[in-house]
Scaffold this motif. Sequence first.
Motif, PDB file in Angstrom:
ATOM      1  N   GLY A  10       0.823  -1.213   0.000  1.00 14.59           N
ATOM      2  CA  GLY A  10       0.000   0.000   0.000  1.00 14.59           C
ATOM      3  C   GLY A  10       0.852   1.255   0.000  1.00 14.59           C
ATOM      4  N   PHE A  11       1.916   1.260   0.802  1.00 12.89           N
ATOM      5  CA  PHE A  11       2.845   2.385   0.848  1.00 12.89           C
ATOM      6  C   PHE A  11       3.499   2.605  -0.516  1.00 12.89           C
ATOM      7  CE2 PHE A  11       7.442   3.213   1.168  1.00 12.89           C
ATOM      8  CZ  PHE A  11       7.400   4.553   1.479  1.00 12.89           C
ATOM      9  N   LEU A  12       3.935   1.526  -1.156  1.00 13.20           N
ATOM     10  CA  LEU A  12       4.564   1.653  -2.475  1.00 13.20           C
ATOM     11  C   LEU A  12       3.591   2.199  -3.510  1.00 13.20           C
ATOM     12  CD1 LEU A  12       6.767  -1.575  -2.555  1.00 13.20           C
ATOM     13  CD2 LEU A  12       7.524   0.794  -2.275  1.00 13.20           C
ATOM     14  N   VAL A  13       2.338   1.751  -3.437  1.00 12.85           N
ATOM     15  CA  VAL A  13       1.312   2.277  -4.347  1.00 12.85           C
ATOM     16  C   VAL A  13       1.127   3.771  -4.111  1.00 12.85           C
ATOM     17  CG1 VAL A  13      -1.166   2.216  -4.883  1.00 12.85           C
ATOM     18  CG2 VAL A  13       0.111   0.082  -4.662  1.00 12.85           C
ATOM     19  N   ILE A  14       1.063   4.181  -2.852  1.00 15.03           N
ATOM     20  CA  ILE A  14       0.916   5.601  -2.521  1.00 15.03           C
ATOM     21  C   ILE A  14       2.111   6.398  -3.044  1.00 15.03           C
ATOM     22  CG2 ILE A  14       0.934   7.272  -0.612  1.00 15.03           C
ATOM     23  CD1 ILE A  14      -0.739   5.223   0.979  1.00 15.03           C
ATOM     24  N   THR A  15       3.304   5.876  -2.843  1.00 18.34           N
ATOM     25  CA  THR A  15       4.508   6.586  -3.266  1.00 18.34           C
ATOM     26  C   THR A  15       4.572   6.733  -4.782  1.00 18.34           C
ATOM     27  OG1 THR A  15       5.674   5.780  -1.318  1.00 18.34           O
ATOM     28  CG2 THR A  15       7.019   6.610  -3.130  1.00 18.34           C
ATOM     29  N   VAL A  16       4.369   5.636  -5.504  1.00 16.61           N
ATOM     30  CA  VAL A  16       4.448   5.685  -6.971  1.00 16.61           C
ATOM     31  C   VAL A  16       3.347   6.572  -7.548  1.00 16.61           C
ATOM     32  CG1 VAL A  16       4.214   4.292  -9.067  1.00 16.61           C
ATOM     33  CG2 VAL A  16       5.632   3.475  -7.188  1.00 16.61           C
ATOM     34  N   LEU A  17       2.113   6.386  -7.080  1.00 11.34           N
ATOM     35  CA  LEU A  17       1.016   7.210  -7.598  1.00 11.34           C
ATOM     36  C   LEU A  17       1.161   8.666  -7.157  1.00 11.34           C
ATOM     37  CD1 LEU A  17      -2.086   4.868  -7.252  1.00 11.34           C
ATOM     38  CD2 LEU A  17      -0.754   5.405  -9.290  1.00 11.34           C
ATOM     39  N   GLY A  18       1.754   8.897  -5.980  1.00 16.79           N
ATOM     40  CA  GLY A  18       1.999  10.262  -5.526  1.00 16.79           C
ATOM     41  C   GLY A  18       3.001  10.985  -6.406  1.00 16.79           C
ATOM     42  N   ALA A  31      -5.749  11.028  -4.641  1.00 13.17           N
ATOM     43  CA  ALA A  31      -6.043   9.748  -5.288  1.00 13.17           C
ATOM     44  C   ALA A  31      -5.030   8.689  -4.871  1.00 13.17           C
ATOM     45  CB  ALA A  31      -6.055   9.911  -6.803  1.00 13.17           C
ATOM     46  N   ALA A  32      -3.762   9.072  -4.761  1.00 11.98           N
ATOM     47  CA  ALA A  32      -2.723   8.119  -4.365  1.00 11.98           C
ATOM     48  C   ALA A  32      -3.002   7.565  -2.972  1.00 11.98           C
ATOM     49  CB  ALA A  32      -1.352   8.799  -4.396  1.00 11.98           C
ATOM     50  N   GLY A  33      -3.370   8.433  -2.042  1.00  7.95           N
ATOM     51  CA  GLY A  33      -3.680   7.989  -0.685  1.00  7.95           C
ATOM     52  C   GLY A  33      -4.881   7.066  -0.633  1.00  7.95           C
ATOM     53  N   ALA A  40      -3.929  -1.630   0.612  1.00  8.64           N
ATOM     54  CA  ALA A  40      -3.442  -2.174   1.879  1.00  8.64           C
ATOM     55  C   ALA A  40      -4.569  -2.875   2.643  1.00  8.64           C
ATOM     56  CB  ALA A  40      -2.826  -1.071   2.733  1.00  8.64           C
ATOM     57  N   GLY A  41      -5.730  -2.237   2.699  1.00  7.61           N
ATOM     58  CA  GLY A  41      -6.864  -2.844   3.399  1.00  7.61           C
ATOM     59  C   GLY A  41      -7.366  -4.099   2.725  1.00  7.61           C
ATOM     60  N   TYR A  42      -7.394  -4.074   1.413  1.00  5.98           N
ATOM     61  CA  TYR A  42      -7.876  -5.233   0.656  1.00  5.98           C
ATOM     62  C   TYR A  42      -6.925  -6.417   0.837  1.00  5.98           C
ATOM     63  CZ  TYR A  42      -9.767  -8.051  -3.131  1.00  5.98           C
ATOM     64  OH  TYR A  42     -10.324  -9.068  -3.851  1.00  5.98           O
ATOM     65  N   LEU A  57      -1.687   2.742   8.445  1.00  5.68           N
ATOM     66  CA  LEU A  57      -0.227   2.602   8.454  1.00  5.68           C
ATOM     67  C   LEU A  57       0.372   2.950   7.093  1.00  5.68           C
ATOM     68  CD1 LEU A  57       0.302  -0.673  10.523  1.00  5.68           C
ATOM     69  CD2 LEU A  57       0.819   1.668  11.211  1.00  5.68           C
ATOM     70  N   ALA A  58      -0.217   2.441   6.024  1.00  5.66           N
ATOM     71  CA  ALA A  58       0.304   2.730   4.680  1.00  5.66           C
ATOM     72  C   ALA A  58       0.222   4.229   4.393  1.00  5.66           C
ATOM     73  CB  ALA A  58      -0.478   1.941   3.633  1.00  5.66           C
ATOM     74  N   GLY A  59      -0.888   4.867   4.762  1.00  4.96           N
ATOM     75  CA  GLY A  59      -1.054   6.303   4.539  1.00  4.96           C
ATOM     76  C   GLY A  59      -0.103   7.135   5.374  1.00  4.96           C
ATOM     77  N   ALA A  60       0.143   6.718   6.607  1.00  5.99           N
ATOM     78  CA  ALA A  60       1.070   7.456   7.469  1.00  5.99           C
ATOM     79  C   ALA A  60       2.483   7.396   6.904  1.00  5.99           C
ATOM     80  CB  ALA A  60       1.042   6.896   8.884  1.00  5.99           C
TER      81      ALA A  60
END
Length: 123
Positions: A10-18, A31-33, A40-42, A57-60
């Motif tokens: 989830g963190f990697l998805v947030i970082t790349v999309l961010g 959108a990235a968050g 991460a939840g799924y 946690l992933a968002g933080a």
Amino acid sequence: MTDWRAVIIGFLVITVLGIIGLTLPGVGQLAAGLIGGFVAGYLAGGGIGRGFWHGLLAGAFGGIVAGVLVALVVGVVGWAGGPVGGLISGLAGIGILAVAILISFVMAIESALAGALGGLLES
């Protein structure tokens, strides 16, 4: 028990999309968050509470990275500006810290809500 694999993905998805989302300031990071928290939840599964926790946690973590990137950009701009730029950049440090904390909270909350939805759908 925390599923760190789900949090890291989830963190990697947030970082790349961010990073990609920098082309659409504000909307891209939002959108990235949401997407990273949902992932991460799924992946963590187990219902609303478990999805909420993993999305949080992933968002933080994603918010911390975004805050550090903002601080680095302002620091480089200040350094390039010479002594006056350094002084201005140093004085802006308090504001940068406040923005970084705000970014972390917003990304964590939105990712947690999306993670709860992801955890609910996976159950």
